[in-house]
Design a protein around this motif. Structure first.
Motif, short mmCIF file in Angstrom:
data_model
loop_
_atom_site.label_atom_id
_atom_site.label_comp_id
_atom_site.label_asym_id
_atom_site.label_seq_id
_atom_site.Cartn_x
_atom_site.Cartn_y
_atom_site.Cartn_z
N LYS A 266 -4.19 9.94 -7.70
CA LYS A 266 -2.80 9.67 -8.08
C LYS A 266 -2.14 10.87 -8.74
O LYS A 266 -0.91 11.03 -8.66
N SER A 270 1.94 12.90 -5.25
CA SER A 270 3.33 13.28 -4.97
C SER A 270 3.42 14.65 -4.31
O SER A 270 4.39 14.96 -3.62
N ASP A 289 -0.78 2.12 1.17
CA ASP A 289 -0.74 1.10 0.12
C ASP A 289 0.60 1.17 -0.60
O ASP A 289 1.46 2.02 -0.30
N GLU A 290 0.79 0.29 -1.57
CA GLU A 290 2.10 0.17 -2.22
C GLU A 290 2.48 1.43 -2.99
O GLU A 290 3.68 1.73 -3.14
N GLU A 291 1.51 2.18 -3.47
CA GLU A 291 1.82 3.39 -4.24
C GLU A 291 2.13 4.56 -3.31
O GLU A 291 2.99 5.39 -3.61
N CYS A 292 1.44 4.65 -2.19
CA CYS A 292 1.63 5.77 -1.27
C CYS A 292 2.82 5.57 -0.32
O CYS A 292 3.44 6.55 0.12
N ALA A 340 -4.30 5.21 -2.78
CA ALA A 340 -4.34 6.00 -4.01
C ALA A 340 -5.39 5.48 -4.97
O ALA A 340 -5.59 4.26 -5.10
N GLU A 342 -7.45 6.34 -9.01
CA GLU A 342 -7.28 6.98 -10.31
C GLU A 342 -8.19 8.17 -10.51
O GLU A 342 -7.85 9.11 -11.22
#
Length: 434
Positions: A266, A270, A289-292, A340, A342
């Protein structure tokens, strides 16, 4: 297929092959190689028939590529045979030896497994690879290819047998048989051939492998489907990571060593994800996924115009939301999940939960992270800063392979000639009794 007669013939072939010297086996393989080279036209014509039927039946582009032969692939088959011929004969190799306190001499030596069966899908090059490795290691082999490659396999086996016959006293044509059946009754016969076949090796997709493992009454060397992962660490060289991702996903997406999931730390998501979108440029559909998803979908390079300009196929559909069933799924296509995490610890846990124990990679400049990843990831091959596409018998220097074993007993990873051997103990005494 008359399994009793077929196996009896193979057993006889294995016994004759056991008596052949390394020089005799090599001369026989040289003769086979010459006949394959001479029969290129017939082999390619038969393969063209298989490919035409596969396309008409709706087979995906990636799987058609696995089925197809051309001059370059024929050359590759012959190159692989040359490497196997030049390898040391493993049979009779003394792997250990010692003398007991009572004066007996014990030697552990390498011997063939005996009669081997391989059940495989699509790739007709496996027909030659499997035969060559089995023959060099002193084993008779029963080949059961898929119906999609039946014409290619029939011509290849006919050519191999002609080569063995041309080798005269050096050739053992009875060490090879092909099941040409298009139904699954012969598979059932093979899996139940207790005492007739010493081991069976499945090579193909998840369904084939599970069928063999769950139904076999004879020993199985389990090769695995390839749900392979690429983890981009927070200490990664991002340009290197993008290049590795491109090779590991796009070069041959229908291969079991192609990646199916990209994990990204993570902290660098970006920065890396727009670079990944630019590198793939619509050629791969990313299930994010929801973050990517928002980062990838916002990347300018992933719009329809950019995708068309670079030859991409997906246009505005190059990024979609990942579904729960996408994780741990072998797409064998221009599709890849993106997830993503951690930390390296979370990446390792994720991989060990979703992988098939095949090939995994970390891209990182952190040596501690690299060694932790290699130590804790449970897979046959674990890479640092290198494409998973190198999990291959030819790339490992074996010349050819029977498959990638993902189990932990007997053999693991790319299987060369020694994977088709076992050992026995030879004990010499002078009248010792117990």
């Amino acid at each position: 297929m008359d399994i009793d007669n077929v196996c009896a013939g193979l057993r006889s072939g294995a016994e004759k092959l056991l008596q052949q010297t390394a020089a005799q086996k090599n001369r026989a393989l040289e003769a086979v190689s010459a006949y394959i080279d001479k029969d290129r036209g017939a082999i390619l014509a038969a393969n063209a028939c298989d490919v035409e039927k596969a396309k008409a039946g709706g087979m995906s582009e990636a799987l058609v590529e696995r089925l197809s032969l051309d001059e370059k692939k024929i050359n590759g088959i012959l190159d692989s045979m040359r490497i196997v011929i030049n390898q040391d004969d493993p049979i009779g190799e003394e792997t250990a030896g010692w003398k007991t306190p009572n004066g007996m001499t014990i030697r552990q030596v390498r011997v063939p497994l005996g009669v081997v069966a391989i059940i495989y899908e699509s790739r007709p090059n496996v027909t030659v690879d499997a035969f060559c490795l089995a023959y060099k290691s002193g084993n008779a082999i029963l080949l059961r290819g898929s119906s999609s490659a039946v014409e290619s396999n029939r011509v290849l086996v006919r050519t191999i047998k002609r080569g063995l016959q041309a080798a005269g006293q050096d050739g053992v044509p009875g060490a090879l048989e092909l099941s040409e059946s298009k139904d699954h009754e012969d598979v059932t016969q093979i899996l139940n051939a207790v005492g007739k076949i010493d081991v069976v090796i499945p090579r193909g997709g998840k369904k084939l492998i599970q069928t063999v493992v769950q139904n076999a009454r004879i020993p199985v060397i389990e090769t695995g489907s390839g749900v392979c992962h690429l983890y981009i660490d927070d200490a990664a060289d991002l340009n290197m990571a993008a290049a590795i991702a491109e090779n590991a996903k796009i070069q041959r997406p229908g291969a079991c060593n192609a990646i199916e999931c990209i994990l990204v730390n993570k902290r660098i998501a970006s920065d890396f994800l727009p670079l990944l979108a630019k590198t793939f440029a619509g050629r791969v559909q990313l299930h994010a996924d929801e973050e990517c998803y928002p980062v990838l979908s916002a990347a300018e390079e992933c719009d329809s115009a950019a995708a068309v300009k670079t030859g991409g196929r997906y246009g505005q559909n190059c990024v979609v939301h990942a579904e729960p069933g996408d994780y741990g799924f072998e797409f064998l296509d221009y599709v890849c999940t993106v997830h993503a995490v951690e930390s390296v610890d979370e990446a390792i846990t994720y991989i060990n939960t979703h992988n098939t124990k095949h090939s995994e990679c970390i891209v990182t400049n952190d040596l501690e992270h690299a060694r932790q990843f290699q130590s804790q990831v449970d897979a046959a091959c674990v890479y640092v800063n290198s494409s998973t596409r190198f999990t291959d018998g030819g790339e490992f220097g074996f010349g050819a392979e029977l498959g990638i074993s993902t189990q932990k007993l007997h053999a693991r990873g790319p299987m060369g000639i020694k994977a088709l051997t076992t050992t026995k103990y030879l004990i010499d005494g002078e009248g010792q009794i117990r």
